[in-house]
Scaffold this active site. Structure first.
Site, mmCIF file in Angstrom:
data_model
loop_
_atom_site.group_PDB
_atom_site.id
_atom_site.type_symbol
_atom_site.label_atom_id
_atom_site.label_comp_id
_atom_site.label_asym_id
_atom_site.label_seq_id
_atom_site.Cartn_x
_atom_site.Cartn_y
_atom_site.Cartn_z
ATOM 1 N N LYS A 8 0.401 -5.560 -7.937
ATOM 2 C CA LYS A 8 -0.875 -4.867 -8.110
ATOM 3 C C LYS A 8 -0.749 -3.408 -7.681
ATOM 4 C CE LYS A 8 -3.752 -8.963 -7.749
ATOM 5 N NZ LYS A 8 -4.877 -9.598 -7.023
ATOM 6 N N LYS A 25 -6.982 -19.155 5.827
ATOM 7 C CA LYS A 25 -7.864 -18.774 4.728
ATOM 8 C C LYS A 25 -7.125 -18.900 3.386
ATOM 9 C CE LYS A 25 -8.143 -15.005 2.833
ATOM 10 N NZ LYS A 25 -8.950 -13.836 3.003
#
Lengths: 315, 315
Positions: free
Chosen positions: B228, B67
């Protein structure tokens, strides 16, 4: 997203442009200007297969590339090729997928053969007596094809395990204009050839250190993942020059990794192909040196050859 | 290779089946039955973008999945969505590419929302006073949508930085049947909600430890890559239960990584979602516990949801 088929790729790729692009890629990689995340690798024990995913972004490029390549070594018994794969090119400006290159592994084979050509140009002895090829698969063929522009030598000796593969290779090499000898004995090959390419999925050494003559260059392209090995670690240790495509990758699973593991060589003996290209030096320093190029395949090669296809197709 | 478009995916995916498949995937992953190579990540500093490549093979499955998902956060100013991506499914028997799912990131968003739903089912307090959502993007919407089957509560307070995003979210949530309040003050949200989901690309803490009431569950899905962060590390340390999708990934770059880095928690305090699901235990042990689910997104979720699409389409 543009879908590009293998016939379109074969029809459009300019090999000489791809060679230059791959050289540029190696130089950028060794200069630290390419983002190359660690290779993803799968092993499919039940089906004798493996897969690796290699991705690269050359900083400043409008695109980045993700490549999936597979090797399922029982496929030929079912009438399928061992290798398959594809490349995807994405915009580095928006993240959008731009192109799917359905090359079935051909671009990987080509960029590997071109890296072999670059290594041979920098490291082959000035007088090539004979080219030695270990392996009879597609990569073994493409390496020989690319070596024609590096040397005038048209003598080749090919080693393989199976008569059928050797027979097909002999035909292919004759068609390329070579005088061909085939053997099941890698020592015989090492005794005759001083420009050797090993291109097999071997998991054990095929070439021993004491077989190799002074003045020989060896390019090994088979060890592209953990567990693979074509050369005796003693041969790696015996080489006067150790050129690698990626110090990081080769120290992990290339031919040199086995020699490093045994304490026979250290990573600081390794010179990257990109650094050698940037220095504009010839890699071989004398005619009697034994030189080795350990090529595991770096994602920047994929990114560069994919860009060549897109440029040629106008995508 | 079958090409499957986003409309086909949207029309065919059975959410409840995907939920079960993802639960199975988490269980297999935590039992060590999934090959998940390290995530590949790119950062595009000049274009405020990132990309990650996640791949998984559930051992014994006939397929494996690669992916690619991208986030380019300046895209909306050019009329493009921030997120894009695709999934590829390959045969684990031959290595051949079977399907390209051109989902433009939607399957990633859905499997993330479904993981949030699973976490909330296991960890939410028995009485949800209000749902709190940080973020106003697609993921923030999908999380709320999925939470409807976990709780009867139809009160939501949404936090965002921009009035426009908040306005659109309020409309969406009302359409889902919620009574909605919006705020620019995350402390206000923490004071009202005891089932909180943070779904932002933040790189600094949005929720502080002392704002959170006892009996609150928080699911954080934004920290899907290095740099993050949505939660104060002190909040992670304050949680009574720390559930993660992947100990390896969360210890590297999830919310818990920041707390581990500060020495506030240790990796052995972490419980994987798959282990919790396998134990058939409810994750929350009492109504006044603070619980946290740190979800970085595991490739097995992608493999499982992709398989659901292929099964539904008959590919």
């Amino acid at each position: 997203m543009k879908l590009i088929t293998k016939p379109q790729i074969l029809a459009s790729l300019d090999t000489e442009r791809a060679l230059s692009a791959i050289e540029e890629g190696f130089i950028a990689y060794s200069a630290g200007n390419v983002q190359v995340p660690p290779v993803q690798a799968f092993t499919f024990a039940e089906t004798n297969g493996d897969c690796c995913i290699k991705s690269a972004y050359k900083v400043g490029s409008p695109t980045f590339t993700v490549k999936v390549s597979t090797g399922f070594y029982d496929n030929p018994s079912n009438g399928l090729p061992s290798n398959d794969g594809l490349m995807m090119v994405f915009s580095a400006h928006t993240g959008q997928p731009l192109a799917l290159l359905q090359d079935q592994g051909w671009l990987t084979a080509m960029r590997t053969a071109l890296a072999g050509r670059i290594a041979a140009r920098l490291l082959a002895p000035s007088q090539v007596k004979a080219i030695g090829i270990l392996g009879t698969g597609m990569q073994a063929s493409m390496q020989l094809e690319q070596l024609r522009s590096v040397t005038d030598c048209r003598q080749v000796i090919v080693w393989g395990r199976h008569a059928e593969g050797l027979g097909a290779y002999v035909t292919m090499a004759r068609d390329l204009g070579f005088t061909v000898r085939s053997t099941h004995d890698a020592a015989e090959l090492a005794g005759l050839a001083n420009l050797i390419v090993s291109a097999t999925p071997s998991r054990e050494p095929l070439l021993q250190a004491h077989w190799i003559q002074p003045g020989t260059h060896i390019t090994a392209v088979g060890a592209d993942g953990p567990g693979k090995q074509e050369l005796d670690p003693g041969l790696v240790a015996r080489a006067d020059r150790l050129v690698v495509d990626s110090i990081t990758q080769c120290a992990q699973y290339g031919e040199v990794s086995h020699a490093i593991g045994k304490g026979l060589v250290t990573a600081n003996q390794l010179v990257e192909l990109g650094a050698l290209l940037a220095s504009r030096a010839h890699g071989r320093e004398s005619d009697d040196q034994i030189t080795l190029a350990d090529l595991t395949g770096v994602a920047v090669q994929d990114a560069q050859i994919a860009d060549c296809v897109l440029a040629a197709i106008g995508a």
